[in-house]
Design a protein around this motif. Sequence first.
Motif, PDB file in Angstrom:
ATOM      1  N   ALA A 140      10.448  -5.377   6.040  1.00  0.00           N
ATOM      2  CA  ALA A 140       9.085  -5.196   6.550  1.00  0.00           C
ATOM      3  C   ALA A 140       8.742  -3.719   6.454  1.00  0.00           C
ATOM      4  O   ALA A 140       9.464  -2.872   6.973  1.00  0.00           O
ATOM      5  CB  ALA A 140       8.983  -5.671   7.998  1.00  0.00           C
ATOM      6  N   PRO A 141       7.659  -3.357   5.761  1.00  0.00           N
ATOM      7  CA  PRO A 141       7.375  -1.940   5.528  1.00  0.00           C
ATOM      8  C   PRO A 141       7.025  -1.188   6.803  1.00  0.00           C
ATOM      9  O   PRO A 141       6.363  -1.725   7.688  1.00  0.00           O
ATOM     10  CB  PRO A 141       6.192  -1.973   4.564  1.00  0.00           C
ATOM     11  N   PHE A 142       7.471   0.047   6.864  1.00  0.00           N
ATOM     12  CA  PHE A 142       7.110   0.891   7.991  1.00  0.00           C
ATOM     13  C   PHE A 142       5.671   1.366   7.849  1.00  0.00           C
ATOM     14  O   PHE A 142       4.960   1.518   8.832  1.00  0.00           O
ATOM     15  CB  PHE A 142       8.055   2.094   8.066  1.00  0.00           C
ATOM     16  N   ALA A 170       9.650   7.609   1.439  1.00  0.00           N
ATOM     17  CA  ALA A 170      10.377   6.966   2.547  1.00  0.00           C
ATOM     18  C   ALA A 170      11.073   5.705   2.034  1.00  0.00           C
ATOM     19  O   ALA A 170      10.735   4.595   2.436  1.00  0.00           O
ATOM     20  CB  ALA A 170       9.429   6.635   3.682  1.00  0.00           C
ATOM     21  N   PRO A 171      12.046   5.843   1.135  1.00  0.00           N
ATOM     22  CA  PRO A 171      12.657   4.658   0.508  1.00  0.00           C
ATOM     23  C   PRO A 171      13.421   3.767   1.477  1.00  0.00           C
ATOM     24  O   PRO A 171      13.454   2.548   1.311  1.00  0.00           O
ATOM     25  CB  PRO A 171      13.604   5.276  -0.536  1.00  0.00           C
ATOM     26  N   ALA A 172      14.005   4.362   2.504  1.00  0.00           N
ATOM     27  CA  ALA A 172      14.813   3.569   3.433  1.00  0.00           C
ATOM     28  C   ALA A 172      13.968   2.839   4.473  1.00  0.00           C
ATOM     29  O   ALA A 172      14.440   1.915   5.130  1.00  0.00           O
ATOM     30  CB  ALA A 172      15.820   4.475   4.140  1.00  0.00           C
ATOM     31  N   ASN A 249      -0.109  14.261   3.544  1.00  0.00           N
ATOM     32  CA  ASN A 249       1.289  14.623   3.761  1.00  0.00           C
ATOM     33  C   ASN A 249       1.978  13.432   4.422  1.00  0.00           C
ATOM     34  O   ASN A 249       2.129  13.370   5.641  1.00  0.00           O
ATOM     35  CB  ASN A 249       1.390  15.876   4.634  1.00  0.00           C
ATOM     36  N   THR A 250       2.386  12.469   3.590  1.00  0.00           N
ATOM     37  CA  THR A 250       2.955  11.223   4.114  1.00  0.00           C
ATOM     38  C   THR A 250       4.282  11.464   4.826  1.00  0.00           C
ATOM     39  O   THR A 250       4.617  10.764   5.781  1.00  0.00           O
ATOM     40  CB  THR A 250       3.155  10.207   2.975  1.00  0.00           C
TER      41      THR A 250
END
Length: 413
Positions: A140-142, A170-172, A249-250
Amino acid sequence: MQWRRRHCCTHAAKLLYLLSFLGLLIFLVHQVWLPQLIGLPWWRGHPVVFGGEKLESTKVKSNVSSKRSTWHFVILPRPTFNVDTNSSHEKIGLSSLQEQSALDSLTANGTQTEPQEFMLDGPFDYIINEQNKCSEGTLAPFLVLLIATEARQVEARNAIRQTWGNESVAPALGFIRLFLLGKNEGELGFVQQKMLESESRRHQDIIQQNFLDSYKNLTVKTMMGINWVAKYCPHAAYVMKTDSDMFVNTEYLIQKLLRPDLAQKKNYFTGNNMRGFAPNRNKNSKWYMSPESYPGNKYPTFCSGTGYVFSGDLAKKIYRVSLNIRYLHLEDVYVGICLAQLGIEPTPPPNEFLFNHWRVSYSSCKYSHLITSHGFHPNELLKYWHHLQSNKHNACINALKERMSRTHSKRVH
């Protein structure tokens, strides 16, 4: 001596008269003329929410404790669904039969139907969809990024894919990027559509529905994205809606504002808070709002559409309540009205300079501590993003050293 006294009194009277005139002029400019021309805050009047059966006053309490946490609304009779039209063509590029079918799915016997537990795709069919982005069995994506764009903005989309919209940020955590589009008409629209479909097959990050892609349909585009999250990605932790000419700035957004190490927020909505703004009644303005579309003297608090963030649980709530609220072409105002109807007031960001709907002059120090800046060409985006990545850890230390060095150099000379 008496002549001097009379002379001084005359000057004092003239000065008082001048100050009184200036005070009256400032009052008229700030309280009367500017609100009509550019939508500055107004000192009286109530926001309007559409959805009731009769004209009445009511109160909606927010979840924020403050002097302004109770809003007064004027409830107007529920109007019909309305979006931008083409004066010489069929509405939104749909046939009248398709459109009527879409409207019938929202209404029954002249009243809005209560949506079921499952979510419909909205009043328009998908041309391009990515319904398996959040399929069962995947993380589930953050964060889900919803980016409003146009077919012709290929360079902007590619720049975003290489910078702040790259999933390697944010791959993890799980990170999804989606570009939101409508449909264009004519021969150029046909060519653009073929190119868009090819781009979609390559990147799988585009969703598009069968409505006319125009500024006045930006609300339809945004609600398509919110509806997509509600239906196809309901377990997403957070969602950000932004535009294709933005610097985002993600990394700072995720690590410093949303904080994956903390419990997920609920009923959370934040961005550049626009509080107490009045409808713009200047017919020549891009942001013109007619009294017929919005009769109130003041909007409820909303967040600038250049970039706002909300918790995933709000996607379904916003979309559901929108079925009972007339569509307005100002997307950020419309979402603010939906929130007001839900009794949710946008949360001010911890720093008022995090979300900027204007362009901030670049420095790696400033950009390492903000979330949005507006008005970027794709080449600029690539340049500044890569510079920030190589300087972000010591950005402010280096800036301080440079400032001290310049100060020292001036003193020596």
